[in-house]
Design an enzyme around this catalytic site. Structure first.
Site, short mmCIF file in Angstrom:
data_model
loop_
_atom_site.label_atom_id
_atom_site.label_comp_id
_atom_site.label_asym_id
_atom_site.label_seq_id
_atom_site.Cartn_x
_atom_site.Cartn_y
_atom_site.Cartn_z
N ALA A 2 8.08 -16.91 0.01
CA ALA A 2 7.72 -18.23 0.71
C ALA A 2 6.65 -18.89 -0.09
CB ALA A 2 7.42 -18.12 2.24
N ASP A 53 15.12 -13.29 -1.82
CA ASP A 53 14.29 -13.94 -0.83
C ASP A 53 13.67 -15.12 -1.42
OD1 ASP A 53 14.17 -11.53 0.22
OD2 ASP A 53 12.25 -10.82 -0.09
C1 MEV Z 1 13.18 -7.39 0.22
O1 MEV Z 1 12.91 -8.50 1.04
C2 MEV Z 1 14.49 -7.36 -0.17
C3 MEV Z 1 15.05 -6.35 -0.97
O2 MEV Z 1 16.54 -6.20 -0.99
C4 MEV Z 1 14.39 -6.42 -2.42
C5 MEV Z 1 15.37 -7.54 -3.31
O3 MEV Z 1 16.05 -7.94 -2.92
O4 MEV Z 1 14.56 -7.76 -4.16
C6 MEV Z 1 14.38 -4.73 -0.15
#
Ligand code: MEV
Length: 305
Positions: free
Chosen positions: A101, A142
């Site tokens: 974010a 993300d």
């Molecule tokens: C982190 O929010 C999510 C993971 O799958 C890492 C990623 O997707 O880059 C753990």
């Protein structure tokens, strides 16, 4: 010259970690965001006024500096004379997309400040570069949700597959915070190491995770929340099997289920950070949230979809 931009917080509903290896995942923005503001200054400065899980900002400071350099490079702006201020109602905490974010918010604020007119796609690409400062080898889920918001189906590929999913209406969730600041890149590296050592075991788990993603997509589309919850429980079990849960996460997950949540699982990198509970309707959400608060944990009451 000034600029402003926002990035959404997120929860991963299905398949964090598996997503790094090209298994589809489902994530949703939450109603909380980070806001970045830029103004001219004598030198490059970052002021981070976000609320935090104690220790988060200190722990991530070096990663944040690295990330900022990457964002500025990727945006192609040649400036050392700006002050960036981070604010907003998204708590700086592991597992709810705080780093992504902030990367998106900063990229948008740079675009605004320097009149660059970046598209969402470009912002997402810049934020992905910024995420490398925190995650090493991020899947991109993300920053995608932090950029576009909403409920998203994401599959990492040469060109990532990003599809918007629809929910009949927003659904209440509770996010429970273990209070533990986790290093996602270390947790991701641990999975890789164990996967390399036990390929057979891990392939089996990864196949289950893949099937689960398609089942979950169907259940979300049909607004069959009981099934969505059951699949979240299944997903938590798979995440336990690959070694990314911890006793505090398991405690909160069990507490949520005991108090009537349709399903509960860790969210994000694990090894601390946050978990989510699916709690349709306000009364159920309140019951689960207050049960966690009674045990001394910080919670967020919000919605997905
Ligand atoms: C982190 O929010 C999510 C993971 O799958 C890492 C990623 O997707 O880059 C753990």
């Amino acid at each position: 010259m000034t600029g402003k931009g926002i990035g959404f917080g997120k929860v991963i509903l299905f398949n964090e970690h598996f997503v790094v290896y090209g298994i589809p995942a489902i994530a949703s923005a939450i109603g909380m965001k980070t806001v970045a503001s830029i103004e001219q200054a004598e030198k490059l400065t970052m002021v981070d006024n976000r609320k935090e899980t104690p220790g988060y900002k200190k722990e991530k400071l070096e990663q944040q500096k690295d990330s900022l350099k990457r964002i500025i490079d990727a945006a192609g702006v040649d400036t050392k004379n700006i002050k960036i201020l981070l604010e907003g109602d998204l708590v700086a905490s592991s597992g709810i997309g705080a780093s992504a974010a902030s990367c998106v918010a900063i990229a948008r604020a740079l675009s605004d400040c320097f009149n660059l007119g970046f598209s969402d796609e470009k912002i997402n690409g810049i934020a992905y570069e910024g995420e490398k400062g925190y995650h090493g080898t991020p899947s991109g889920i993300d920053n995608t949700v932090a950029t576009y918001g909403g409920l998203v189906w994401f599959k990492k590929d040469k060109t990532n597959i990003i599809e918007r999913l629809k929910l009949q209406k927003p659904v209440e969730i509770v996010i429970g915070n273990t209070g533990i600041v986790a290093d996602t890149s270390r947790v991701v590296a641990g999975v890789r190491e164990r996967k390399n050592k036990n390929p057979e075991k891990y392939n089996k788990i990864f196949n289950e995770a893949e099937k689960l993603a398609y089942d979950a997509r169907k259940a979300l589309g049909a607004f069959d929340l009981k099934t969505v919850g059951t699949l979240m429980n299944e997903n938590h079990r798979l995440l336990q099997e690959i070694g990314v849960s911890c006793k505090e996460l398991d405690f909160l997950v069990n507490l949520a289920r005991d108090n009537g949540a349709y399903g509960a699982k860790l969210t994000g990198g694990g090894a601390g950070g946050n978990m989510i509970a699916l709690t349709p309707r306000k009364e159920l959400q309140e019951g689960v949230a207050s049960a966690m608060e009674k045990e001394g944990f910080k919670v967020i009451r919000t919605t997905i979809g």
